[in-house]
Design a protein around this motif. Structure first.
Motif, PDB file in Angstrom:
ATOM      1  N   ASP A  14      29.868  27.518  19.317  1.00 40.63           N
ATOM      2  CA  ASP A  14      30.332  28.908  19.266  1.00 40.63           C
ATOM      3  C   ASP A  14      29.184  29.852  18.917  1.00 40.63           C
ATOM      4  O   ASP A  14      29.080  30.954  19.455  1.00 40.63           O
ATOM      5  CB  ASP A  14      31.518  29.085  18.317  1.00 40.63           C
ATOM      6  N   GLN A  15      28.275  29.408  18.060  1.00 38.94           N
ATOM      7  CA  GLN A  15      27.118  30.230  17.696  1.00 38.94           C
ATOM      8  C   GLN A  15      26.184  30.420  18.890  1.00 38.94           C
ATOM      9  O   GLN A  15      25.623  31.499  19.080  1.00 38.94           O
ATOM     10  CB  GLN A  15      26.349  29.589  16.540  1.00 38.94           C
ATOM     11  N   LEU A  16      26.038  29.375  19.692  1.00 44.01           N
ATOM     12  CA  LEU A  16      25.185  29.475  20.873  1.00 44.01           C
ATOM     13  C   LEU A  16      25.718  30.533  21.835  1.00 44.01           C
ATOM     14  O   LEU A  16      24.952  31.342  22.352  1.00 44.01           O
ATOM     15  CB  LEU A  16      25.080  28.143  21.598  1.00 44.01           C
ATOM     16  N   LEU A  17      27.015  30.520  22.082  1.00 41.64           N
ATOM     17  CA  LEU A  17      27.589  31.481  23.022  1.00 41.64           C
ATOM     18  C   LEU A  17      27.351  32.916  22.554  1.00 41.64           C
ATOM     19  O   LEU A  17      27.063  33.798  23.360  1.00 41.64           O
ATOM     20  CB  LEU A  17      29.083  31.214  23.220  1.00 41.64           C
ATOM     21  N   LYS A  18      27.451  33.138  21.247  1.00 46.90           N
ATOM     22  CA  LYS A  18      27.175  34.471  20.706  1.00 46.90           C
ATOM     23  C   LYS A  18      25.680  34.791  20.796  1.00 46.90           C
ATOM     24  O   LYS A  18      25.299  35.876  21.216  1.00 46.90           O
ATOM     25  CB  LYS A  18      27.644  34.578  19.250  1.00 46.90           C
ATOM     26  N   TYR A  19      24.833  33.839  20.409  1.00 47.61           N
ATOM     27  CA  TYR A  19      23.388  34.017  20.399  1.00 47.61           C
ATOM     28  C   TYR A  19      22.848  34.327  21.802  1.00 47.61           C
ATOM     29  O   TYR A  19      21.947  35.135  21.969  1.00 47.61           O
ATOM     30  CB  TYR A  19      22.738  32.758  19.833  1.00 47.61           C
ATOM     31  N   GLU A  24      31.325  38.288  23.615  1.00 45.92           N
ATOM     32  CA  GLU A  24      31.168  39.494  22.802  1.00 45.92           C
ATOM     33  C   GLU A  24      31.233  39.234  21.307  1.00 45.92           C
ATOM     34  O   GLU A  24      30.752  40.031  20.523  1.00 45.92           O
ATOM     35  CB  GLU A  24      32.215  40.525  23.205  1.00 45.92           C
ATOM     36  N   GLY A  25      31.854  38.125  20.910  1.00 46.72           N
ATOM     37  CA  GLY A  25      31.961  37.850  19.482  1.00 46.72           C
ATOM     38  C   GLY A  25      32.544  36.483  19.215  1.00 46.72           C
ATOM     39  O   GLY A  25      32.846  35.714  20.138  1.00 46.72           O
ATOM     40  N   GLY A  26      32.694  36.188  17.919  1.00 46.01           N
ATOM     41  CA  GLY A  26      33.178  34.882  17.516  1.00 46.01           C
ATOM     42  C   GLY A  26      34.570  34.553  17.994  1.00 46.01           C
ATOM     43  O   GLY A  26      34.870  33.423  18.354  1.00 46.01           O
ATOM     44  N   GLY A  27      35.457  35.549  17.987  1.00 46.40           N
ATOM     45  CA  GLY A  27      36.828  35.322  18.450  1.00 46.40           C
ATOM     46  C   GLY A  27      36.871  34.941  19.916  1.00 46.40           C
ATOM     47  O   GLY A  27      37.604  34.042  20.320  1.00 46.40           O
ATOM     48  N   MET A  28      36.066  35.635  20.698  1.00 43.13           N
ATOM     49  CA  MET A  28      36.020  35.327  22.125  1.00 43.13           C
ATOM     50  C   MET A  28      35.414  33.945  22.353  1.00 43.13           C
ATOM     51  O   MET A  28      35.884  33.193  23.205  1.00 43.13           O
ATOM     52  CB  MET A  28      35.226  36.387  22.878  1.00 43.13           C
ATOM     53  N   ALA A  29      34.373  33.597  21.576  1.00 42.27           N
ATOM     54  CA  ALA A  29      33.765  32.272  21.693  1.00 42.27           C
ATOM     55  C   ALA A  29      34.804  31.196  21.417  1.00 42.27           C
ATOM     56  O   ALA A  29      34.916  30.220  22.165  1.00 42.27           O
ATOM     57  CB  ALA A  29      32.588  32.139  20.723  1.00 42.27           C
ATOM     58  N   LYS A  30      35.569  31.366  20.350  1.00 44.64           N
ATOM     59  CA  LYS A  30      36.614  30.399  19.992  1.00 44.64           C
ATOM     60  C   LYS A  30      37.613  30.245  21.137  1.00 44.64           C
ATOM     61  O   LYS A  30      37.960  29.125  21.518  1.00 44.64           O
ATOM     62  CB  LYS A  30      37.325  30.873  18.725  1.00 44.64           C
TER      63      LYS A  30
END
Length: 72
Positions: A14-19, A24-30
């Motif tokens: 999830d951190q990679l997708l944000k990085y 757009e953010g952690g919620g979307m990554a999840k």
């Protein structure tokens, strides 16, 4: 394929997708991970805390990201 350089042993999915600005953010990554929209090394991964290491390839939304450490 975009190379993502990290200076740690691993990065969580999830951190990679944000990085990488893939989401757009952690919620979307999840959500995209739990919806089965992300592949790691060719396999769908549903764990947002999956540890990615040097050489791992992440595919999401027709984009590919390869993890690279600074040592190489």
């Amino acid at each position: 394929m975009e190379k993502i350089k990290i200076n740690t042993e691993f990065i969580k999915l999830d951190q990679l997708l944000k990085y990488a600005n893939a989401v757009e953010g952690g919620g979307m990554a999840k959500n995209v991970i739990l919806d089965g929209m992300v592949k790691v090394n060719g396999e769908v991964v549903l764990q947002r805390g999956k540890k990615l290491r040097d050489g791992d390839i992440v595919k999401y939304n027709n984009e590919e990201y390869i993890i690279s450490t600074e040592e190489k």
